[in-house]
Design a protein around this motif. Structure first.
Motif, PDB file in Angstrom:
ATOM      1  N   GLU A 103     -15.961  -0.226 120.224  1.00  0.00           N
ATOM      2  CA  GLU A 103     -16.667   0.780 118.938  1.00  0.00           C
ATOM      3  C   GLU A 103     -16.365  -0.153 117.965  1.00  0.00           C
ATOM      4  O   GLU A 103     -17.412   0.134 117.002  1.00  0.00           O
ATOM      5  N   ASP A 131     -22.140   2.237 126.906  1.00  0.00           N
ATOM      6  CA  ASP A 131     -21.384   3.642 127.514  1.00  0.00           C
ATOM      7  C   ASP A 131     -21.609   3.709 128.980  1.00  0.00           C
ATOM      8  O   ASP A 131     -20.972   4.332 129.599  1.00  0.00           O
ATOM      9  N   HIS A 148     -18.225   2.270 129.533  1.00  0.00           N
ATOM     10  CA  HIS A 148     -17.190   3.175 129.007  1.00  0.00           C
ATOM     11  C   HIS A 148     -17.022   4.319 129.786  1.00  0.00           C
ATOM     12  O   HIS A 148     -16.118   4.816 130.096  1.00  0.00           O
ATOM     13  N   GLU A 192     -18.439   9.889 126.875  1.00  0.00           N
ATOM     14  CA  GLU A 192     -18.612   8.596 127.143  1.00  0.00           C
ATOM     15  C   GLU A 192     -19.834   8.556 128.286  1.00  0.00           C
ATOM     16  O   GLU A 192     -20.812   7.546 128.235  1.00  0.00           O
ATOM     17  N   ILE A 194     -11.889   0.826 124.780  1.00  0.00           N
ATOM     18  CA  ILE A 194     -13.178   1.262 124.477  1.00  0.00           C
ATOM     19  C   ILE A 194     -13.126   1.300 123.003  1.00  0.00           C
ATOM     20  O   ILE A 194     -14.185   0.800 122.336  1.00  0.00           O
TER      21      ILE A 194
HETATM   22 FE   LIG Z   1     -18.535   4.326 123.977  1.00  0.00          FE
END
Ligand SMILES: [Fe+2]
Ligand SMILES: [Fe+2]
Length: 460
Positions: free
Chosen positions: A212, A312, A315, A278, A208
Protein backbone atom coordinates in the motif's frame (compact mmCIF):
# COMPACT_ATOMS: atom_id res chain seq x y z
CA UNK A 1 -28.65 3.00 39.80
CA UNK A 2 -30.04 0.85 36.99
CA UNK A 3 -28.05 0.00 33.87
CA UNK A 4 -30.49 2.10 31.89
CA UNK A 5 -29.95 5.20 33.96
CA UNK A 6 -26.16 4.73 33.71
CA UNK A 7 -26.56 4.51 29.92
CA UNK A 8 -28.63 7.66 29.92
CA UNK A 9 -26.02 9.51 31.89
CA UNK A 10 -23.24 8.32 29.57
CA UNK A 11 -25.27 9.44 26.54
CA UNK A 12 -25.97 12.85 28.13
CA UNK A 13 -22.28 13.35 28.88
CA UNK A 14 -21.39 12.13 25.39
CA UNK A 15 -23.71 14.68 23.79
CA UNK A 16 -22.16 17.50 25.85
CA UNK A 17 -18.57 16.47 25.08
CA UNK A 18 -19.31 16.11 21.39
CA UNK A 19 -20.89 19.52 21.20
CA UNK A 20 -17.96 21.17 22.97
CA UNK A 21 -15.57 19.38 20.60
CA UNK A 22 -17.53 20.54 17.55
CA UNK A 23 -17.60 24.12 18.85
CA UNK A 24 -13.83 24.41 18.34
CA UNK A 25 -13.01 27.11 15.76
CA UNK A 26 -11.55 24.32 13.59
CA UNK A 27 -14.97 22.82 12.92
CA UNK A 28 -17.16 25.82 12.08
CA UNK A 29 -16.72 25.63 8.30
CA UNK A 30 -16.13 28.43 5.80
CA UNK A 31 -18.19 30.10 3.10
CA UNK A 32 -16.49 27.97 0.41
CA UNK A 33 -18.04 24.67 -0.59
CA UNK A 34 -14.67 22.86 -0.76
CA UNK A 35 -12.33 22.86 2.20
CA UNK A 36 -9.02 24.72 1.80
CA UNK A 37 -5.71 22.78 1.93
CA UNK A 38 -5.76 22.58 5.72
CA UNK A 39 -6.24 19.06 7.08
CA UNK A 40 -7.20 20.34 10.54
CA UNK A 41 -10.34 22.20 9.52
CA UNK A 42 -13.51 20.32 8.68
CA UNK A 43 -17.11 21.37 9.01
CA UNK A 44 -18.91 19.49 11.77
CA UNK A 45 -22.12 21.55 11.45
CA UNK A 46 -22.20 22.19 15.22
CA UNK A 47 -25.66 23.81 15.10
CA UNK A 48 -27.22 20.61 13.79
CA UNK A 49 -25.63 18.48 16.52
CA UNK A 50 -28.02 19.73 19.17
CA UNK A 51 -30.82 18.02 17.19
CA UNK A 52 -29.09 14.64 17.33
CA UNK A 53 -30.33 12.40 20.10
CA UNK A 54 -27.24 10.63 21.41
CA UNK A 55 -29.51 8.55 23.66
CA UNK A 56 -30.75 6.62 20.65
CA UNK A 57 -28.09 4.73 18.65
CA UNK A 58 -29.09 4.37 14.99
CA UNK A 59 -30.73 1.00 14.31
CA UNK A 60 -29.81 -1.51 11.62
CA UNK A 61 -31.52 0.31 8.75
CA UNK A 62 -30.66 3.81 9.97
CA UNK A 63 -27.06 4.22 8.85
CA UNK A 64 -28.02 7.33 6.83
CA UNK A 65 -29.87 9.03 9.69
CA UNK A 66 -28.81 12.54 10.63
CA UNK A 67 -27.29 11.41 13.95
CA UNK A 68 -25.41 8.63 12.19
CA UNK A 69 -23.83 11.08 9.72
CA UNK A 70 -23.01 13.45 12.61
CA UNK A 71 -21.46 10.66 14.68
CA UNK A 72 -19.37 9.32 11.81
CA UNK A 73 -18.04 12.77 10.90
CA UNK A 74 -16.92 13.16 14.50
CA UNK A 75 -15.46 9.67 14.74
CA UNK A 76 -13.57 10.12 11.46
CA UNK A 77 -12.10 13.33 12.85
CA UNK A 78 -11.19 11.61 16.14
CA UNK A 79 -9.44 8.78 14.33
CA UNK A 80 -7.52 11.03 11.99
CA UNK A 81 -6.31 13.07 14.96
CA UNK A 82 -4.44 9.89 15.95
CA UNK A 83 -2.58 9.94 12.62
CA UNK A 84 -0.02 12.46 11.36
CA UNK A 85 -1.55 14.95 8.94
CA UNK A 86 0.61 17.70 7.49
CA UNK A 87 -0.35 19.93 4.57
CA UNK A 88 1.62 19.40 1.36
CA UNK A 89 2.38 23.12 1.04
CA UNK A 90 3.93 23.24 4.53
CA UNK A 91 2.66 24.48 7.87
CA UNK A 92 3.27 28.15 7.20
CA UNK A 93 0.19 29.98 8.48
CA UNK A 94 -1.27 26.79 9.96
CA UNK A 95 0.83 26.35 13.09
CA UNK A 96 -2.02 27.44 15.33
CA UNK A 97 -4.47 25.05 13.71
CA UNK A 98 -1.92 22.25 14.03
CA UNK A 99 -1.56 23.05 17.74
CA UNK A 100 -5.30 23.15 18.27
CA UNK A 101 -6.06 19.95 16.34
CA UNK A 102 -3.49 17.88 18.21
CA UNK A 103 -3.60 19.89 21.43
CA UNK A 104 -4.62 18.66 24.88
CA UNK A 105 -8.01 20.41 24.94
CA UNK A 106 -9.46 18.52 21.99
CA UNK A 107 -7.49 15.39 22.84
CA UNK A 108 -9.12 15.13 26.27
CA UNK A 109 -12.56 15.53 24.71
CA UNK A 110 -11.74 12.85 22.15
CA UNK A 111 -10.28 10.40 24.61
CA UNK A 112 -13.15 10.76 27.04
CA UNK A 113 -15.84 10.24 24.40
CA UNK A 114 -14.43 7.97 21.70
CA UNK A 115 -15.54 4.66 23.25
CA UNK A 116 -19.09 5.86 23.88
CA UNK A 117 -19.26 7.38 20.40
CA UNK A 118 -18.08 4.10 18.86
CA UNK A 119 -20.75 2.18 20.77
CA UNK A 120 -23.32 4.68 19.53
CA UNK A 121 -22.17 4.52 15.91
CA UNK A 122 -21.68 0.76 15.62
CA UNK A 123 -24.21 -0.68 18.09
CA UNK A 124 -26.46 -1.60 15.17
CA UNK A 125 -23.91 -4.20 14.04
CA UNK A 126 -24.24 -6.27 17.23
CA UNK A 127 -27.48 -7.98 16.29
CA UNK A 128 -27.14 -7.61 12.54
CA UNK A 129 -24.94 -10.65 12.08
CA UNK A 130 -25.25 -14.15 13.48
CA UNK A 131 -22.03 -16.12 13.92
CA UNK A 132 -23.40 -18.86 16.15
CA UNK A 133 -22.65 -21.53 13.53
CA UNK A 134 -18.99 -20.55 13.21
CA UNK A 135 -17.32 -23.49 14.87
CA UNK A 136 -14.46 -24.60 12.61
CA UNK A 137 -12.01 -23.07 10.11
CA UNK A 138 -13.83 -25.04 7.39
CA UNK A 139 -17.17 -23.37 8.18
CA UNK A 140 -15.42 -20.00 8.23
CA UNK A 141 -13.76 -20.58 4.86
CA UNK A 142 -16.96 -21.84 3.26
CA UNK A 143 -18.82 -18.73 4.45
CA UNK A 144 -15.98 -16.49 3.31
CA UNK A 145 -15.84 -18.02 -0.19
CA UNK A 146 -19.61 -17.74 -0.44
CA UNK A 147 -19.80 -14.02 0.39
CA UNK A 148 -16.81 -13.16 -1.82
CA UNK A 149 -18.39 -14.97 -4.78
CA UNK A 150 -21.64 -13.15 -4.10
CA UNK A 151 -19.83 -9.78 -4.18
CA UNK A 152 -17.95 -10.72 -7.37
CA UNK A 153 -21.10 -11.76 -9.21
CA UNK A 154 -23.47 -9.11 -7.93
CA UNK A 155 -23.57 -5.72 -9.66
CA UNK A 156 -22.30 -2.71 -7.70
CA UNK A 157 -25.32 -0.49 -6.90
CA UNK A 158 -23.14 2.65 -7.00
CA UNK A 159 -21.55 1.83 -10.38
CA UNK A 160 -24.98 0.90 -11.75
CA UNK A 161 -26.31 4.28 -10.60
CA UNK A 162 -23.40 6.06 -12.36
CA UNK A 163 -23.97 4.18 -15.61
CA UNK A 164 -27.67 5.06 -15.53
CA UNK A 165 -27.29 8.73 -14.56
CA UNK A 166 -28.20 11.60 -16.87
CA UNK A 167 -25.05 13.45 -15.77
CA UNK A 168 -22.64 10.52 -15.63
CA UNK A 169 -19.56 12.70 -15.14
CA UNK A 170 -20.85 14.31 -11.95
CA UNK A 171 -22.10 10.93 -10.73
CA UNK A 172 -18.66 9.38 -11.33
CA UNK A 173 -16.97 12.27 -9.47
CA UNK A 174 -19.33 11.79 -6.54
CA UNK A 175 -18.19 8.17 -6.37
CA UNK A 176 -14.49 9.17 -6.57
CA UNK A 177 -15.04 11.49 -3.63
CA UNK A 178 -16.38 8.63 -1.50
CA UNK A 179 -13.22 6.66 -2.32
CA UNK A 180 -11.08 9.69 -1.43
CA UNK A 181 -11.94 9.32 2.22
CA UNK A 182 -9.74 6.25 2.39
CA UNK A 183 -7.75 6.85 -0.81
CA UNK A 184 -6.04 10.00 0.49
CA UNK A 185 -4.89 8.38 3.76
CA UNK A 186 -4.74 4.76 2.62
CA UNK A 187 -3.85 1.97 5.06
CA UNK A 188 -3.81 4.31 8.09
CA UNK A 189 -6.09 2.00 10.09
CA UNK A 190 -4.06 -1.03 9.06
CA UNK A 191 -0.91 0.57 10.47
CA UNK A 192 -2.33 0.17 13.98
CA UNK A 193 -2.24 -3.62 13.69
CA UNK A 194 1.42 -3.90 12.80
CA UNK A 195 3.00 -3.48 16.23
CA UNK A 196 3.39 -6.33 18.70
CA UNK A 197 4.43 -9.93 18.19
CA UNK A 198 2.06 -12.39 16.57
CA UNK A 199 4.12 -14.57 14.32
CA UNK A 200 3.94 -15.22 10.58
CA UNK A 201 0.46 -13.63 10.33
CA UNK A 202 2.01 -10.31 11.39
CA UNK A 203 4.54 -10.54 8.57
CA UNK A 204 1.81 -11.38 6.05
CA UNK A 205 -0.13 -8.28 7.07
CA UNK A 206 3.04 -6.20 6.93
CA UNK A 207 3.69 -7.39 3.38
CA UNK A 208 0.31 -5.98 2.35
CA UNK A 209 0.96 -2.78 4.23
CA UNK A 210 4.23 -2.07 2.43
CA UNK A 211 2.54 -2.70 -0.93
CA UNK A 212 0.00 0.00 0.00
CA UNK A 213 2.99 2.26 0.67
CA UNK A 214 4.62 1.49 -2.68
CA UNK A 215 7.54 -0.24 -0.94
CA UNK A 216 8.68 3.10 0.36
CA UNK A 217 8.60 4.83 -3.04
CA UNK A 218 6.40 7.91 -2.74
CA UNK A 219 5.37 7.93 -6.40
CA UNK A 220 4.14 4.34 -6.12
CA UNK A 221 2.25 4.83 -2.85
CA UNK A 222 -1.45 4.13 -3.35
CA UNK A 223 -2.39 7.53 -1.98
CA UNK A 224 -0.11 9.20 -4.55
CA UNK A 225 -1.67 7.34 -7.46
CA UNK A 226 -5.13 8.00 -6.05
CA UNK A 227 -4.37 11.73 -6.19
CA UNK A 228 -3.30 11.31 -9.85
CA UNK A 229 -6.76 9.93 -10.62
CA UNK A 230 -8.44 12.94 -8.97
CA UNK A 231 -6.11 15.34 -10.79
CA UNK A 232 -7.01 13.80 -14.14
CA UNK A 233 -10.61 14.77 -13.37
CA UNK A 234 -9.53 18.32 -12.49
CA UNK A 235 -10.38 17.67 -8.85
CA UNK A 236 -8.63 18.80 -5.67
CA UNK A 237 -6.26 16.30 -4.05
CA UNK A 238 -5.78 17.59 -0.51
CA UNK A 239 -7.11 16.07 2.73
CA UNK A 240 -10.14 16.69 2.85
CA UNK A 241 -11.18 19.09 0.09
CA UNK A 242 -14.47 17.23 -0.33
CA UNK A 243 -15.25 16.73 3.36
CA UNK A 244 -18.74 18.22 2.92
CA UNK A 245 -19.61 15.49 0.42
CA UNK A 246 -18.62 12.36 2.31
CA UNK A 247 -21.77 10.34 2.93
CA UNK A 248 -22.64 8.50 6.12
CA UNK A 249 -22.23 5.03 4.55
CA UNK A 250 -18.70 5.64 3.21
CA UNK A 251 -17.71 7.43 6.45
CA UNK A 252 -18.97 4.44 8.45
CA UNK A 253 -17.04 2.05 6.21
CA UNK A 254 -13.83 3.96 6.68
CA UNK A 255 -14.41 4.37 10.42
CA UNK A 256 -15.20 0.69 10.82
CA UNK A 257 -11.58 -0.34 10.13
CA UNK A 258 -10.28 2.28 12.57
CA UNK A 259 -12.81 1.10 15.16
CA UNK A 260 -11.52 -2.47 14.97
CA UNK A 261 -7.90 -1.35 14.89
CA UNK A 262 -8.08 0.93 17.93
CA UNK A 263 -9.10 -1.89 20.25
CA UNK A 264 -7.02 -5.04 19.95
CA UNK A 265 -9.72 -7.06 21.70
CA UNK A 266 -11.24 -6.82 18.23
CA UNK A 267 -8.08 -7.95 16.42
CA UNK A 268 -9.61 -11.17 15.09
CA UNK A 269 -12.61 -9.24 13.84
CA UNK A 270 -10.20 -6.88 12.07
CA UNK A 271 -8.46 -9.87 10.46
CA UNK A 272 -11.82 -11.10 9.12
CA UNK A 273 -12.81 -7.67 7.88
CA UNK A 274 -9.54 -6.87 6.13
CA UNK A 275 -9.55 -10.28 4.45
CA UNK A 276 -13.03 -9.61 3.08
CA UNK A 277 -12.04 -6.11 1.91
CA UNK A 278 -8.88 -7.23 0.13
CA UNK A 279 -10.76 -10.09 -1.57
CA UNK A 280 -13.58 -7.96 -2.98
CA UNK A 281 -11.46 -4.96 -4.04
CA UNK A 282 -9.90 -6.56 -7.15
CA UNK A 283 -13.17 -7.42 -8.95
CA UNK A 284 -14.73 -4.11 -7.84
CA UNK A 285 -11.91 -2.13 -9.46
CA UNK A 286 -12.17 -4.17 -12.67
CA UNK A 287 -15.83 -3.11 -12.80
CA UNK A 288 -14.98 0.50 -12.00
CA UNK A 289 -12.44 0.65 -14.85
CA UNK A 290 -15.13 -0.48 -17.31
CA UNK A 291 -17.64 2.15 -16.18
CA UNK A 292 -15.10 5.01 -16.01
CA UNK A 293 -13.51 4.19 -19.40
CA UNK A 294 -16.97 4.16 -20.95
CA UNK A 295 -17.64 7.67 -19.60
CA UNK A 296 -14.26 9.37 -19.87
CA UNK A 297 -12.37 7.33 -22.46
CA UNK A 298 -8.62 7.87 -22.06
CA UNK A 299 -9.02 11.23 -20.34
CA UNK A 300 -9.08 9.74 -16.85
CA UNK A 301 -6.00 8.27 -15.15
CA UNK A 302 -7.06 4.87 -13.79
CA UNK A 303 -3.64 3.64 -12.71
CA UNK A 304 -5.03 3.44 -9.14
CA UNK A 305 -7.81 1.05 -10.23
CA UNK A 306 -5.53 -1.05 -12.45
CA UNK A 307 -3.03 -1.32 -9.63
CA UNK A 308 -5.73 -2.58 -7.24
CA UNK A 309 -7.35 -4.88 -9.80
CA UNK A 310 -3.94 -6.51 -9.98
CA UNK A 311 -2.45 -6.31 -6.49
CA UNK A 312 -5.62 -7.00 -4.53
CA UNK A 313 -5.98 -10.34 -6.23
CA UNK A 314 -2.67 -11.13 -4.61
CA UNK A 315 -3.68 -9.44 -1.30
CA UNK A 316 -6.96 -11.35 -1.30
CA UNK A 317 -5.03 -14.61 -1.51
CA UNK A 318 -2.46 -13.66 1.16
CA UNK A 319 -5.07 -12.46 3.65
CA UNK A 320 -7.24 -15.57 3.22
CA UNK A 321 -4.43 -18.12 3.46
CA UNK A 322 -1.84 -16.41 5.62
CA UNK A 323 -3.98 -14.27 7.90
CA UNK A 324 -7.61 -15.48 8.18
CA UNK A 325 -7.17 -19.24 7.95
CA UNK A 326 -3.72 -19.21 9.52
CA UNK A 327 -5.07 -17.38 12.60
CA UNK A 328 -7.98 -19.83 12.83
CA UNK A 329 -5.57 -22.78 12.66
CA UNK A 330 -3.11 -21.39 15.16
CA UNK A 331 -5.52 -20.01 17.76
CA UNK A 332 -8.26 -22.60 17.57
CA UNK A 333 -12.04 -22.65 17.29
CA UNK A 334 -12.61 -19.97 19.95
CA UNK A 335 -11.38 -17.22 17.61
CA UNK A 336 -13.41 -18.46 14.63
CA UNK A 337 -16.66 -16.63 15.53
CA UNK A 338 -14.77 -13.32 15.78
CA UNK A 339 -13.01 -13.88 12.43
CA UNK A 340 -16.37 -14.67 10.89
CA UNK A 341 -18.01 -11.65 12.51
CA UNK A 342 -15.36 -9.44 10.87
CA UNK A 343 -16.13 -10.91 7.45
CA UNK A 344 -19.89 -10.53 7.94
CA UNK A 345 -19.70 -6.99 9.31
CA UNK A 346 -17.32 -5.82 6.58
CA UNK A 347 -19.76 -7.16 4.01
CA UNK A 348 -22.65 -5.34 5.67
CA UNK A 349 -20.81 -2.04 6.06
CA UNK A 350 -19.56 -2.29 2.47
CA UNK A 351 -23.22 -2.52 1.48
CA UNK A 352 -23.91 0.79 3.28
CA UNK A 353 -21.15 2.38 1.20
CA UNK A 354 -22.72 1.16 -2.01
CA UNK A 355 -26.34 1.88 -1.16
CA UNK A 356 -25.71 5.34 0.21
CA UNK A 357 -23.59 6.36 -2.79
CA UNK A 358 -26.15 4.98 -5.24
CA UNK A 359 -29.01 6.77 -3.47
CA UNK A 360 -27.13 10.08 -3.43
CA UNK A 361 -26.29 9.77 -7.15
CA UNK A 362 -29.94 9.12 -8.00
CA UNK A 363 -31.22 12.03 -5.93
CA UNK A 364 -28.61 14.51 -7.15
CA UNK A 365 -29.23 13.39 -10.73
CA UNK A 366 -33.02 13.68 -10.43
CA UNK A 367 -33.59 17.11 -8.89
CA UNK A 368 -36.14 18.08 -11.55
CA UNK A 369 -38.29 15.15 -10.45
CA UNK A 370 -37.81 16.04 -6.79
CA UNK A 371 -39.08 19.54 -7.52
CA UNK A 372 -42.27 17.98 -8.93
CA UNK A 373 -42.57 15.49 -6.08
CA UNK A 374 -42.39 18.31 -3.52
CA UNK A 375 -45.78 19.53 -4.71
CA UNK A 376 -47.40 16.14 -4.20
CA UNK A 377 -46.39 15.20 -0.64
CA UNK A 378 -48.46 15.84 2.43
CA UNK A 379 -46.73 17.97 5.06
CA UNK A 380 -46.80 17.64 8.85
CA UNK A 381 -48.82 20.37 10.51
CA UNK A 382 -45.91 21.40 12.75
CA UNK A 383 -44.51 24.82 11.79
CA UNK A 384 -41.53 24.62 9.41
CA UNK A 385 -38.02 25.51 10.45
CA UNK A 386 -36.63 28.72 8.92
CA UNK A 387 -32.97 29.04 7.89
CA UNK A 388 -31.54 32.45 6.97
CA UNK A 389 -28.32 32.67 4.95
CA UNK A 390 -26.03 35.28 3.49
CA UNK A 391 -23.23 34.59 0.96
CA UNK A 392 -20.78 34.67 3.91
CA UNK A 393 -22.59 32.03 5.97
CA UNK A 394 -20.43 28.95 6.58
CA UNK A 395 -21.30 26.23 4.10
CA UNK A 396 -22.20 22.83 5.49
CA UNK A 397 -24.10 19.80 4.33
CA UNK A 398 -26.50 17.62 6.25
CA UNK A 399 -29.36 15.18 5.94
CA UNK A 400 -32.60 14.60 7.85
CA UNK A 401 -34.21 11.53 9.41
CA UNK A 402 -37.48 12.26 7.59
CA UNK A 403 -38.24 13.39 4.07
CA UNK A 404 -38.38 17.19 4.01
CA UNK A 405 -39.69 19.80 1.63
CA UNK A 406 -37.36 22.76 1.19
CA UNK A 407 -39.12 25.96 0.16
CA UNK A 408 -37.31 29.18 -0.73
CA UNK A 409 -39.06 31.96 1.15
CA UNK A 410 -36.88 34.90 0.30
CA UNK A 411 -33.92 35.69 -1.97
CA UNK A 412 -32.25 33.15 -4.24
CA UNK A 413 -30.36 30.03 -3.31
CA UNK A 414 -28.16 27.28 -4.72
CA UNK A 415 -28.92 23.73 -3.69
CA UNK A 416 -25.72 21.70 -3.71
CA UNK A 417 -25.85 17.91 -3.74
CA UNK A 418 -22.72 16.82 -5.63
CA UNK A 419 -19.05 17.84 -5.38
CA UNK A 420 -18.59 18.79 -9.04
CA UNK A 421 -22.05 18.98 -10.62
CA UNK A 422 -23.74 22.32 -11.31
CA UNK A 423 -25.69 23.71 -8.32
CA UNK A 424 -29.48 23.80 -8.63
CA UNK A 425 -30.69 27.39 -8.69
CA UNK A 426 -33.78 28.02 -6.55
CA UNK A 427 -35.82 31.22 -6.51
CA UNK A 428 -38.54 32.44 -4.16
CA UNK A 429 -41.42 29.96 -4.03
CA UNK A 430 -39.42 27.01 -5.44
CA UNK A 431 -39.83 23.72 -3.58
CA UNK A 432 -37.74 20.52 -3.60
CA UNK A 433 -38.33 17.21 -1.87
CA UNK A 434 -35.29 16.03 0.07
CA UNK A 435 -35.65 12.30 0.74
CA UNK A 436 -34.73 11.03 4.22
CA UNK A 437 -31.00 10.55 4.61
CA UNK A 438 -29.99 12.50 1.48
CA UNK A 439 -27.12 14.95 1.80
CA UNK A 440 -27.49 18.56 0.70
CA UNK A 441 -26.17 22.05 1.35
CA UNK A 442 -27.58 25.47 0.52
CA UNK A 443 -25.78 28.70 -0.42
CA UNK A 444 -27.33 32.09 -0.70
CA UNK A 445 -27.12 33.64 -4.16
CA UNK A 446 -28.64 36.92 -2.92
CA UNK A 447 -27.42 39.32 -0.18
CA UNK A 448 -29.84 37.48 2.10
CA UNK A 449 -31.98 34.40 1.53
CA UNK A 450 -34.30 32.36 3.69
CA UNK A 451 -35.74 28.92 3.22
CA UNK A 452 -38.24 26.82 5.10
CA UNK A 453 -37.93 23.14 5.93
CA UNK A 454 -41.26 21.35 6.18
CA UNK A 455 -41.36 17.78 7.45
CA UNK A 456 -43.16 15.47 5.03
CA UNK A 457 -45.86 13.30 6.59
CA UNK A 458 -45.03 9.60 6.49
CA UNK A 459 -46.69 7.73 3.59
CA UNK A 460 -49.86 5.88 4.24
FE1 LIG B 1 -4.69 -4.15 -0.99
FE1 LIG C 1 -4.33 0.02 -1.86
Amino acid sequence: MTIQSVDKEVAGTLGKRIISFARSPLFQGAAQVLHAPNPYRRMLVPDSLAEADFDRPPGAGQWAAHRSLAAHRLLGTFYEADTVLLPEQGLDGLHEDFGLFYGSGLRELRESSVSALERFAFACLDDAVDVSGATTPEVLDAYFQHVVAEAENGPSPALTAIAGARDRESAADLYLVQLALDGLTEASAMSRNLAGAYGPEQSALFKIFIDEFGYGVYDAKHTTIFAKMLRSRGMATHVHAYWNFYLAGPLATNNYYYYLSRDHAKFFRYAGAVTYAEAVFAPAFVEMVKVFREIFGDEVDLHYCDEHAHIDEHHGRITREQVLLALAERHGPRVVPELMRGVAEARLVGGWFEDDTAAQIRWADGLARHRELAGTVRLESAPPRRVVLTPDSPFGTRGHDDAMVLEVERGEAELITTPTGPPERLVRGDVVLIPAGRLYGVRSAAPESAYLLHTAAPDG
